[in-house]
Motif scaffolding. Structure first.
Motif, PDB file in Angstrom:
ATOM      1  N   GLU A 196       0.837  -1.212   0.000  1.00  0.00           N
ATOM      2  CA  GLU A 196       0.000   0.000   0.000  1.00  0.00           C
ATOM      3  C   GLU A 196       0.865   1.252   0.000  1.00  0.00           C
ATOM      4  O   GLU A 196       0.605   2.214  -0.736  1.00  0.00           O
ATOM      5  CB  GLU A 196      -0.911   0.002   1.220  1.00  0.00           C
ATOM      6  N   TYR A 197       1.918   1.224   0.813  1.00  0.00           N
ATOM      7  CA  TYR A 197       2.789   2.390   0.911  1.00  0.00           C
ATOM      8  C   TYR A 197       3.552   2.623  -0.386  1.00  0.00           C
ATOM      9  O   TYR A 197       3.793   3.774  -0.779  1.00  0.00           O
ATOM     10  CB  TYR A 197       3.753   2.207   2.076  1.00  0.00           C
ATOM     11  N   ASP A 198       3.933   1.566  -1.073  1.00  0.00           N
ATOM     12  CA  ASP A 198       4.592   1.716  -2.370  1.00  0.00           C
ATOM     13  C   ASP A 198       3.687   2.445  -3.355  1.00  0.00           C
ATOM     14  O   ASP A 198       4.150   3.304  -4.124  1.00  0.00           O
ATOM     15  CB  ASP A 198       4.992   0.349  -2.927  1.00  0.00           C
ATOM     16  N   ARG A 199       2.416   2.111  -3.351  1.00  0.00           N
ATOM     17  CA  ARG A 199       1.481   2.816  -4.241  1.00  0.00           C
ATOM     18  C   ARG A 199       1.381   4.296  -3.854  1.00  0.00           C
ATOM     19  O   ARG A 199       1.365   5.190  -4.717  1.00  0.00           O
ATOM     20  CB  ARG A 199       0.103   2.148  -4.187  1.00  0.00           C
ATOM     21  N   THR A 200       1.322   4.548  -2.554  1.00  0.00           N
ATOM     22  CA  THR A 200       1.206   5.930  -2.070  1.00  0.00           C
ATOM     23  C   THR A 200       2.442   6.736  -2.422  1.00  0.00           C
ATOM     24  O   THR A 200       2.342   7.880  -2.905  1.00  0.00           O
ATOM     25  CB  THR A 200       1.006   5.932  -0.544  1.00  0.00           C
ATOM     26  N   THR A 201       3.625   6.179  -2.183  1.00  0.00           N
ATOM     27  CA  THR A 201       4.852   6.930  -2.441  1.00  0.00           C
ATOM     28  C   THR A 201       5.087   7.131  -3.941  1.00  0.00           C
ATOM     29  O   THR A 201       5.593   8.185  -4.354  1.00  0.00           O
ATOM     30  CB  THR A 201       6.068   6.230  -1.816  1.00  0.00           C
ATOM     31  N   ARG A 202       4.708   6.181  -4.730  1.00  0.00           N
ATOM     32  CA  ARG A 202       4.852   6.355  -6.176  1.00  0.00           C
ATOM     33  C   ARG A 202       3.998   7.528  -6.649  1.00  0.00           C
ATOM     34  O   ARG A 202       4.470   8.397  -7.399  1.00  0.00           O
ATOM     35  CB  ARG A 202       4.443   5.085  -6.921  1.00  0.00           C
ATOM     36  N   THR A 216       9.357   3.939  -5.728  1.00  0.00           N
ATOM     37  CA  THR A 216       8.560   3.534  -4.575  1.00  0.00           C
ATOM     38  C   THR A 216       9.462   3.460  -3.354  1.00  0.00           C
ATOM     39  O   THR A 216      10.696   3.478  -3.462  1.00  0.00           O
ATOM     40  CB  THR A 216       7.909   2.153  -4.789  1.00  0.00           C
ATOM     41  N   TRP A 217       8.842   3.331  -2.199  1.00  0.00           N
ATOM     42  CA  TRP A 217       9.603   3.196  -0.964  1.00  0.00           C
ATOM     43  C   TRP A 217      10.449   1.931  -0.989  1.00  0.00           C
ATOM     44  O   TRP A 217      11.618   1.953  -0.595  1.00  0.00           O
ATOM     45  CB  TRP A 217       8.641   3.175   0.225  1.00  0.00           C
TER      46      TRP A 217
END
Length: 245
Positions: A196-202, A216-217
């Motif tokens: 989820e965080y990878d999607r947010t950071t991208r 991404t993170w």
């Protein structure tokens, strides 16, 4: 929920500062706030070096990887883990200090981190901005020379301080469920939280850079941890009197 929580949740790193000086009374209030942070057994194992000399800041900016804001900020605070003062206190009582343990190293490092975060919050409450400078650990021997740091002291990080001249965006953090565990460590939740965080950071990087940065993170962490960093650290710390027996 209240003004303090609002301030904490609006934190952002500032890398561009106005040339205005930081008033002495503001600096002293910030450091007094730092001194009220929790400290293990009241050892208060830290010191802060406030650097305003342009030549010193310039030299430290080179140490930190040529970060221009280190040179340009009105004040650079160098936060040091410091057991030297505790040694002096022991000597006053005729006691030889047992300093060279991993526990004492951890105590000093944690103490300085807690104090610095108090200072960051105090600074932001006064309308100032900060950014931590871990890059000072790139060459601690040179930083030690520049700052005349004695034995049983080591610079842990710097902190640029000044009035912001930019409106930087809030960088998203990991989902709460990645950081907050209930009763025991919840390993199973981590993979989903990271995805989820990878999607947010991208999305964050694409928007922030207008499409110039697509990462991404997880990619950032993979790049950071795929090779050893600052491998001289243990040798340097032992030179400064810290031991890991």
């Amino acid at each position: 929920m209240n003004d303090v929580i609002g301030l904490l949740q609006r934190h952002r790193s500032i890398r561009k500062f106005k040339p205005d000086e930081v008033p002495e009374e503001a600096l002293e209030a910030i450091i007094r706030s730092a001194q009220m942070a929790s400290t293990s057994s009241n050892v208060q194992a830290y010191s802060v070096i406030a650097v305003t000399n342009p030549d010193t800041k310039r030299a430290l900016s080179v140490v930190a990887g040529n970060q221009l804001h280190v040179e340009q900020c009105p004040v650079l605070l160098v936060w040091c883990a410091d057991l030297s003062r505790d040694r002096l206190a022991c000597e006053r009582e005729g006691v030889e200090m047992v300093s060279g343990t991993m526990e004492n190293f951890i105590v000093a490092t944690v103490d300085v981190a807690l104090a610095a975060q108090n200072a960051a919050i105090a600074a932001e409450s006064l309308g100032l901005g900060i950014v931590y400078i871990g890059g000072i650990r790139n060459n601690l021997r040179e930083a030690t020379r520049l700052l005349n740091v004695p034995k049983l002291v080591y610079p842990v990080f710097g902190m640029c301080l000044g009035y912001p001249e930019q409106e930087s965006s809030l960088r998203p953090r990991l989902p709460l469920r990645a950081a907050l565990h209930r009763e025991t460590y919840e390993q199973a939740a981590q993979a989903e939280a990271i995805a989820e965080y990878d999607r947010t950071t991208r999305d964050y990087y694409i928007e922030r850079t207008k499409g110039k940065r697509d990462t991404t993170w997880s990619k950032e962490m993979a790049d950071k941890f795929k090779r050893p960093a600052r491998t001289y650290m243990r040798e340097y710390l032992e030179e400064q009197g810290f031991r890991f027996d």
